[in-house]
Design a protein around this motif. Structure first.
Motif, mmCIF file in Angstrom:
data_model
loop_
_atom_site.group_PDB
_atom_site.id
_atom_site.type_symbol
_atom_site.label_atom_id
_atom_site.label_comp_id
_atom_site.label_asym_id
_atom_site.label_seq_id
_atom_site.Cartn_x
_atom_site.Cartn_y
_atom_site.Cartn_z
ATOM 1 N N MET A 76 -7.257 -17.462 3.152
ATOM 2 C CA MET A 76 -7.257 -15.997 3.139
ATOM 3 C C MET A 76 -8.489 -15.478 2.398
ATOM 4 O O MET A 76 -9.156 -14.549 2.842
ATOM 5 N N VAL A 94 -8.702 -6.022 8.981
ATOM 6 C CA VAL A 94 -7.645 -5.968 7.969
ATOM 7 C C VAL A 94 -7.047 -7.370 7.868
ATOM 8 O O VAL A 94 -6.775 -8.005 8.881
ATOM 9 N N ILE A 95 -6.891 -7.837 6.637
ATOM 10 C CA ILE A 95 -6.379 -9.189 6.411
ATOM 11 C C ILE A 95 -5.095 -9.075 5.603
ATOM 12 O O ILE A 95 -5.099 -8.550 4.488
ATOM 13 N N THR A 96 -4.004 -9.535 6.191
ATOM 14 C CA THR A 96 -2.715 -9.401 5.505
ATOM 15 C C THR A 96 -2.003 -10.742 5.411
ATOM 16 O O THR A 96 -2.400 -11.720 6.054
ATOM 17 N N GLN A 97 -0.937 -10.755 4.606
ATOM 18 C CA GLN A 97 -0.120 -11.959 4.480
ATOM 19 C C GLN A 97 1.127 -11.797 5.339
ATOM 20 O O GLN A 97 1.590 -10.686 5.561
ATOM 21 N N THR A 98 1.652 -12.902 5.769
ATOM 22 C CA THR A 98 2.935 -12.866 6.448
ATOM 23 C C THR A 98 3.752 -14.060 5.965
ATOM 24 O O THR A 98 3.223 -14.951 5.306
ATOM 25 N N GLN A 128 6.147 -13.169 -2.147
ATOM 26 C CA GLN A 128 6.461 -13.253 -0.713
ATOM 27 C C GLN A 128 7.974 -13.236 -0.494
ATOM 28 O O GLN A 128 8.447 -12.676 0.488
ATOM 29 N N LEU A 167 -5.285 -10.502 -3.620
ATOM 30 C CA LEU A 167 -4.819 -10.946 -2.293
ATOM 31 C C LEU A 167 -3.387 -10.478 -2.030
ATOM 32 O O LEU A 167 -3.050 -10.074 -0.922
ATOM 33 N N SER A 203 -3.559 -6.571 -1.408
ATOM 34 C CA SER A 203 -4.134 -6.180 -0.113
ATOM 35 C C SER A 203 -3.394 -6.838 1.049
ATOM 36 O O SER A 203 -3.362 -6.290 2.151
ATOM 37 N N GLY A 204 -2.771 -7.967 0.784
ATOM 38 C CA GLY A 204 -2.081 -8.691 1.851
ATOM 39 C C GLY A 204 -0.721 -8.137 2.204
ATOM 40 O O GLY A 204 -0.156 -8.469 3.237
ATOM 41 N N ASN A 205 -0.190 -7.280 1.330
ATOM 42 C CA ASN A 205 1.135 -6.704 1.574
ATOM 43 C C ASN A 205 1.064 -5.181 1.437
ATOM 44 O O ASN A 205 1.633 -4.601 0.501
ATOM 45 N N PRO A 206 0.357 -4.535 2.362
ATOM 46 C CA PRO A 206 0.115 -3.089 2.215
ATOM 47 C C PRO A 206 1.383 -2.237 2.271
ATOM 48 O O PRO A 206 1.387 -1.111 1.793
ATOM 49 N N SER A 235 -6.043 -3.291 3.040
ATOM 50 C CA SER A 235 -6.236 -4.677 3.489
ATOM 51 C C SER A 235 -7.651 -4.965 3.988
ATOM 52 O O SER A 235 -7.915 -6.043 4.530
ATOM 53 N N MET A 236 -8.555 -3.996 3.850
ATOM 54 C CA MET A 236 -9.940 -4.241 4.266
ATOM 55 C C MET A 236 -10.616 -5.192 3.276
ATOM 56 O O MET A 236 -10.430 -5.055 2.067
ATOM 57 N N PRO A 237 -11.390 -6.152 3.788
ATOM 58 C CA PRO A 237 -11.997 -7.160 2.895
ATOM 59 C C PRO A 237 -12.779 -6.572 1.720
ATOM 60 O O PRO A 237 -12.712 -7.090 0.615
#
Lengths: 135, 181
Positions: free
Chosen positions: A53, A68-72, B13, B119, B122-125, B157-159
């Motif tokens: 990531m 846009v880079i997100t987690q799942t 998570q 991370l 931004s990864g969990n907006p 979530s933009m880099p």
């Protein structure tokens, strides 16, 4: 003394970022951007998903690609972690497995930038255990 | 898990999967103890589930038969002379608290906390995250609602935003002498 970044600096960066994004895609909707989802359940994290990531964050920023880079959570492909799902605007999402740093760079270079498919795709018709149970 | 920051991603998570809209992540140094607390307002667990969650062969998932996140975190806490406490109530949420010996020989390293928190944010907006890092002298807090408010219609979530958050957290933790190895 070096100045420490604050939310005021984010405000300044926002103006710059907004003009760049508007110029390139003429829309702020995520559907117009490359979307990367990184599977980050225990299986993914233990296999190096955080590093992947982070690599996408750094590399897409360096290349100024609107993304846009997100987690799942766990996508059900624990055997193939780290897994990522990449959606290029106007195309179907593609899931890649066994993504290491080399593969991640290849995905960016070949798929995200050039639009060519690369090895390592988990087929869309592949069934997870959950899919099989729901039959 | 190689370091504590990976546990943090994993437990957050869990909160996301529990449909939490708010996650509080607190890292605290209290004397010789390092406390990592992750609380959420997700669906919570029944007393029966709560009893089983640190069993590696228990999971609520149907896609596999093991649930290793919490057992691994418990192991890391206990090998560092500490413990893992989980409090949960259905419909209210869950709080996971790990206490670890700060200078215990077997404590896993913290890892890159700035990178991890940026991370996770931004990864969990869809989730509001409140990050606090403190000791008895200093405290640093970053709330994603403020970040999102500033960003307006731009995505967290933009880099470039992720990188900014990472640098901001890192610089502040160093400045406040809150960087934990």
């Amino acid at each position: 003394m070096t100045k420490v970044k604050s939310l005021d600096d984010l405000k300044k960066m926002r103006e710059q970022l907004q003009s760049q994004v508007s110029l390139r895609v003429n829309s702020e909707t995520p559907e117009k951007m490359v979307q990367v989802k990184v599977s980050m359940a225990t299986c993914g994290i233990a296999s190096g998903a955080k590093e992947i990531m982070n690599l996408f964050v750094n590399e897409l920023d360096r290349r100024a690609i609107d993304a846009v880079i997100t987690q799942t959570g766990c996508m059900g492909y624990c055997f193939a972690e780290p897994t990522i799902e990449v959606t290029i605007p106007g195309k179907e999402p593609v899931v890649f497995g066994y993504v290491n740093a080399q593969k991640a760079n290849e995905i960016i270079e070949q798929y995200v930038v050039a639009g060519n498919l690369v090895d390592g795709i988990i087929p869309a018709n592949y069934e997870t255990v959950k899919d099989q149970k729901n039959k | 898990m190689r370091d504590l920051s990976l546990h943090i991603i994993d437990i957050v998570q869990n909160s996301v999967r529990a449909d939490a809209s708010l996650v509080n992540l607190t890292i605290e140094i209290s004397g010789e103890v390092l406390i990592i607390r992750i609380g959420d307002n997700g669906c919570g667990m029944t007393a029966e589930t709560l009893q089983k969650v640190t069993d590696p062969f228990y999971t609520t998932r149907t896609t596999r038969k093991v649930g290793l996140g919490l057992p691994f975190f418990k192991q890391s806490a206990e090998q560092s002379g500490g413990e893992l406490i989980i409090e949960s109530e259905v419909g209210v949420g869950t709080v996971v608290t790990a206490t670890l010996g700060l200078h215990h020989l077997d404590r896993p390293p913290m890892g890159d906390l700035s990178e991890t928190v940026s991370l996770v944010m931004s990864g969990n907006p869809q989730v509001d995250i409140v990050f606090t890092c403190k000791d008895d002298k200093n405290e640093f807090t970053l709330v994603t609602t403020e970040v999102k408010e500033i960003l307006g219609d731009l995505d967290i979530s933009m880099p470039k935003v992720t990188r900014f958050l990472r640098e901001m957290i890192e610089e502040n933790l160093i400045e406040l002498k809150l960087k934990i190895e």
